[in-house]
Write a protein that holds these residues in place. Sequence first.
Motif, PDB file in Angstrom:
ATOM      1  N   PHE A 125       0.839  -1.207   0.000  1.00 50.67           N
ATOM      2  CA  PHE A 125       0.000   0.000   0.000  1.00 50.67           C
ATOM      3  C   PHE A 125       0.873   1.256   0.000  1.00 50.67           C
ATOM      4  CE2 PHE A 125      -3.200  -3.035   1.541  1.00 50.67           C
ATOM      5  CZ  PHE A 125      -4.263  -2.693   0.728  1.00 50.67           C
ATOM      6  N   ARG A 126       1.918   1.226   0.838  1.00 43.83           N
ATOM      7  CA  ARG A 126       2.768   2.417   0.932  1.00 43.83           C
ATOM      8  C   ARG A 126       3.319   2.772  -0.449  1.00 43.83           C
ATOM      9  NH1 ARG A 126       6.983   0.710   3.784  1.00 43.83           N
ATOM     10  NH2 ARG A 126       5.862   0.319   5.718  1.00 43.83           N
ATOM     11  N   ASP A 127       3.771   1.731  -1.191  1.00 38.53           N
ATOM     12  CA  ASP A 127       4.352   1.972  -2.522  1.00 38.53           C
ATOM     13  C   ASP A 127       3.325   2.507  -3.511  1.00 38.53           C
ATOM     14  OD1 ASP A 127       6.653   0.991  -1.480  1.00 38.53           O
ATOM     15  OD2 ASP A 127       6.545  -0.972  -2.472  1.00 38.53           O
ATOM     16  N   SER A 128       2.056   2.252  -3.217  1.00 40.90           N
ATOM     17  CA  SER A 128       1.009   2.616  -4.180  1.00 40.90           C
ATOM     18  C   SER A 128       0.458   4.015  -3.936  1.00 40.90           C
ATOM     19  CB  SER A 128      -0.141   1.609  -4.108  1.00 40.90           C
ATOM     20  OG  SER A 128       0.345   0.306  -4.311  1.00 40.90           O
ATOM     21  N   ILE A 129       0.894   4.648  -2.864  1.00 35.34           N
ATOM     22  CA  ILE A 129       0.426   6.012  -2.625  1.00 35.34           C
ATOM     23  C   ILE A 129       1.376   6.954  -3.352  1.00 35.34           C
ATOM     24  CG2 ILE A 129      -0.080   7.754  -0.874  1.00 35.34           C
ATOM     25  CD1 ILE A 129      -0.839   5.518   1.015  1.00 35.34           C
ATOM     26  N   ASN A 130       1.155   7.086  -4.653  1.00 37.76           N
ATOM     27  CA  ASN A 130       1.952   7.998  -5.476  1.00 37.76           C
ATOM     28  C   ASN A 130       1.137   8.347  -6.720  1.00 37.76           C
ATOM     29  OD1 ASN A 130       2.707   6.549  -7.943  1.00 37.76           O
ATOM     30  ND2 ASN A 130       3.770   5.144  -6.572  1.00 37.76           N
ATOM     31  N   PRO A 131       1.586   9.339  -7.487  1.00 35.77           N
ATOM     32  CA  PRO A 131       0.734   9.862  -8.568  1.00 35.77           C
ATOM     33  C   PRO A 131       0.418   8.865  -9.688  1.00 35.77           C
ATOM     34  CG  PRO A 131       2.465  11.428  -8.016  1.00 35.77           C
ATOM     35  CD  PRO A 131       2.781  10.187  -7.273  1.00 35.77           C
ATOM     36  N   LEU A 132       1.129   7.749  -9.758  1.00 35.51           N
ATOM     37  CA  LEU A 132       0.822   6.754 -10.798  1.00 35.51           C
ATOM     38  C   LEU A 132      -0.433   5.963 -10.465  1.00 35.51           C
ATOM     39  CD1 LEU A 132       4.204   5.085 -11.774  1.00 35.51           C
ATOM     40  CD2 LEU A 132       2.735   6.547 -13.162  1.00 35.51           C
ATOM     41  N   PHE A 133      -0.873   6.069  -9.213  1.00 34.92           N
ATOM     42  CA  PHE A 133      -2.004   5.277  -8.742  1.00 34.92           C
ATOM     43  C   PHE A 133      -3.147   6.185  -8.301  1.00 34.92           C
ATOM     44  CE2 PHE A 133       1.694   2.681  -8.271  1.00 34.92           C
ATOM     45  CZ  PHE A 133       1.279   1.394  -8.581  1.00 34.92           C
ATOM     46  N   GLU A 134      -4.338   5.630  -8.415  1.00 37.10           N
ATOM     47  CA  GLU A 134      -5.516   6.282  -7.842  1.00 37.10           C
ATOM     48  C   GLU A 134      -5.936   5.417  -6.662  1.00 37.10           C
ATOM     49  OE1 GLU A 134      -6.938   8.954  -8.076  1.00 37.10           O
ATOM     50  OE2 GLU A 134      -9.027   8.744  -7.519  1.00 37.10           O
ATOM     51  N   ALA A 135      -5.784   5.923  -5.458  1.00 37.71           N
ATOM     52  CA  ALA A 135      -6.134   5.146  -4.260  1.00 37.71           C
ATOM     53  C   ALA A 135      -7.106   5.978  -3.431  1.00 37.71           C
ATOM     54  CB  ALA A 135      -4.885   4.829  -3.453  1.00 37.71           C
ATOM     55  N   GLN A 136      -8.285   5.444  -3.196  1.00 34.76           N
ATOM     56  CA  GLN A 136      -9.322   6.199  -2.499  1.00 34.76           C
ATOM     57  C   GLN A 136      -9.909   5.381  -1.355  1.00 34.76           C
ATOM     58  OE1 GLN A 136     -10.758   9.350  -3.171  1.00 34.76           O
ATOM     59  NE2 GLN A 136      -9.288   9.788  -4.817  1.00 34.76           N
ATOM     60  N   CYS A 137     -10.278   6.068  -0.297  1.00 31.92           N
ATOM     61  CA  CYS A 137     -10.929   5.439   0.858  1.00 31.92           C
ATOM     62  C   CYS A 137     -12.372   5.910   0.945  1.00 31.92           C
ATOM     63  CB  CYS A 137     -10.221   5.843   2.149  1.00 31.92           C
ATOM     64  SG  CYS A 137      -8.595   5.109   2.333  1.00 31.92           S
ATOM     65  N   LEU A 138     -13.262   4.976   1.266  1.00 37.94           N
ATOM     66  CA  LEU A 138     -14.686   5.300   1.426  1.00 37.94           C
ATOM     67  C   LEU A 138     -15.001   5.330   2.918  1.00 37.94           C
ATOM     68  CD1 LEU A 138     -17.349   5.549  -0.372  1.00 37.94           C
ATOM     69  CD2 LEU A 138     -17.757   3.161   0.269  1.00 37.94           C
ATOM     70  N   TRP A 139     -15.475   6.488   3.373  1.00 37.09           N
ATOM     71  CA  TRP A 139     -15.687   6.695   4.823  1.00 37.09           C
ATOM     72  C   TRP A 139     -17.150   6.944   5.140  1.00 37.09           C
ATOM     73  CZ3 TRP A 139     -11.490   6.225   7.951  1.00 37.09           C
ATOM     74  CH2 TRP A 139     -10.220   6.396   7.387  1.00 37.09           C
ATOM     75  N   LEU A 140     -17.556   6.484   6.318  1.00 36.23           N
ATOM     76  CA  LEU A 140     -18.859   6.877   6.869  1.00 36.23           C
ATOM     77  C   LEU A 140     -18.599   7.383   8.282  1.00 36.23           C
ATOM     78  CD1 LEU A 140     -21.938   7.096   6.725  1.00 36.23           C
ATOM     79  CD2 LEU A 140     -22.067   4.740   7.565  1.00 36.23           C
ATOM     80  N   GLU A 141     -18.595   8.684   8.402  1.00 39.14           N
ATOM     81  CA  GLU A 141     -18.402   9.331   9.703  1.00 39.14           C
ATOM     82  C   GLU A 141     -17.241   8.735  10.491  1.00 39.14           C
ATOM     83  OE1 GLU A 141     -22.360   8.839  10.931  1.00 39.14           O
ATOM     84  OE2 GLU A 141     -23.064  10.543   9.758  1.00 39.14           O
ATOM     85  N   GLY A 142     -16.083   8.769   9.910  1.00 39.65           N
ATOM     86  CA  GLY A 142     -14.877   8.328  10.605  1.00 39.65           C
ATOM     87  C   GLY A 142     -14.613   6.838  10.549  1.00 39.65           C
ATOM     88  N   GLU A 143     -15.575   6.061  10.018  1.00 38.71           N
ATOM     89  CA  GLU A 143     -15.341   4.618   9.900  1.00 38.71           C
ATOM     90  C   GLU A 143     -15.001   4.296   8.450  1.00 38.71           C
ATOM     91  OE1 GLU A 143     -17.428   0.273  10.723  1.00 38.71           O
ATOM     92  OE2 GLU A 143     -18.653   2.075  10.828  1.00 38.71           O
ATOM     93  N   LEU A 144     -13.913   3.544   8.267  1.00 41.31           N
ATOM     94  CA  LEU A 144     -13.515   3.159   6.911  1.00 41.31           C
ATOM     95  C   LEU A 144     -14.393   1.999   6.440  1.00 41.31           C
ATOM     96  CD1 LEU A 144     -11.498   3.592   4.586  1.00 41.31           C
ATOM     97  CD2 LEU A 144      -9.995   1.919   5.704  1.00 41.31           C
ATOM     98  N   LEU A 145     -15.164   2.229   5.371  1.00 44.26           N
ATOM     99  CA  LEU A 145     -16.041   1.186   4.824  1.00 44.26           C
ATOM    100  C   LEU A 145     -15.302   0.329   3.808  1.00 44.26           C
ATOM    101  CD1 LEU A 145     -19.305   3.198   4.044  1.00 44.26           C
ATOM    102  CD2 LEU A 145     -18.774   1.848   6.088  1.00 44.26           C
ATOM    103  N   GLY A 146     -14.377   0.957   3.072  1.00 47.81           N
ATOM    104  CA  GLY A 146     -13.658   0.217   2.033  1.00 47.81           C
ATOM    105  C   GLY A 146     -12.674   1.119   1.314  1.00 47.81           C
TER     106      GLY A 146
END
Length: 165
Positions: A50-71
């Motif tokens: 995951f760490r390697d994938s947080i860069n401009p070549l990748f699109e990485a998004q988190c889906l949140w519901l009021e502070g809880e990570l859904l996916g």
Amino acid sequence: MTPVQPAARTQPSEATRNRVTLSPMTQDDLDAVIAIEQMAYSHPWTRGNFRDSINPLFEAQCLWLEGELLGYFLAMRGFEEMHLLNITVAPAHQGQGWAHMMLDALSLWSRHAGAQWLWLEVRQSNQRALHVYERYGFKQVSIRKDYYPAGRQQREHAVVMSLKL
Ligand SMILES: CC(C)(COP(=O)(O)OP(=O)(O)OC[C@H]1O[C@@H](n2cnc3c(N)ncnc32)[C@H](O)[C@@H]1OP(=O)(O)O)[C@@H](O)C(=O)NCCC(=O)NCCS
């Protein structure tokens, strides 16, 4: 990747759906991401993946519901195409349409980035994910033999799928 115990659940209300937000994955999200990843897969990605994938070549998004990570989802840019590498919904929230919502977000973003195709690979045994992708409009393109590790020195085929954007 093999899913862990999918559960049939009721759909969230429109009010709940309207409260979810997407935000780019950051290093600060990785504890929550890894916790879900380890629950959701028999062969989870590592923190380093995951760490390697947080860069401009990748699109990485988190889906949140009021502070809880859904996916979350993570895709890699190619020339006029996007390759979906990971899409995961927390086990407690599976079966509520969140994957569909993340695929909508990824499709929109991919089109905006100039992609014409979305590609992915999925374990042949992952019937749930195959169902979700086919229902979304992905078509099976080919089989990649012995693509995934499958425990006890075994391998499992990948189904390659694509979606015209
Ligand atoms: C695959 C995954 C992302 C789907 O997310 P989700 O939010 O639960 O998916 P949705 O709620 O949008 O859709 C669930 C669909 O799967 C169906 N389903 C549930 N269990 C199923 C099963 N065992 N076999 C086939 N279909 C199944 C549901 O009926 C629903 O279909 P419908 O929309 O036609 O009613 C999620 O289950 C997950 O994170 N799994 C573990 C990780 C994984 O396998 N990721 C994909 C790697 S390629």
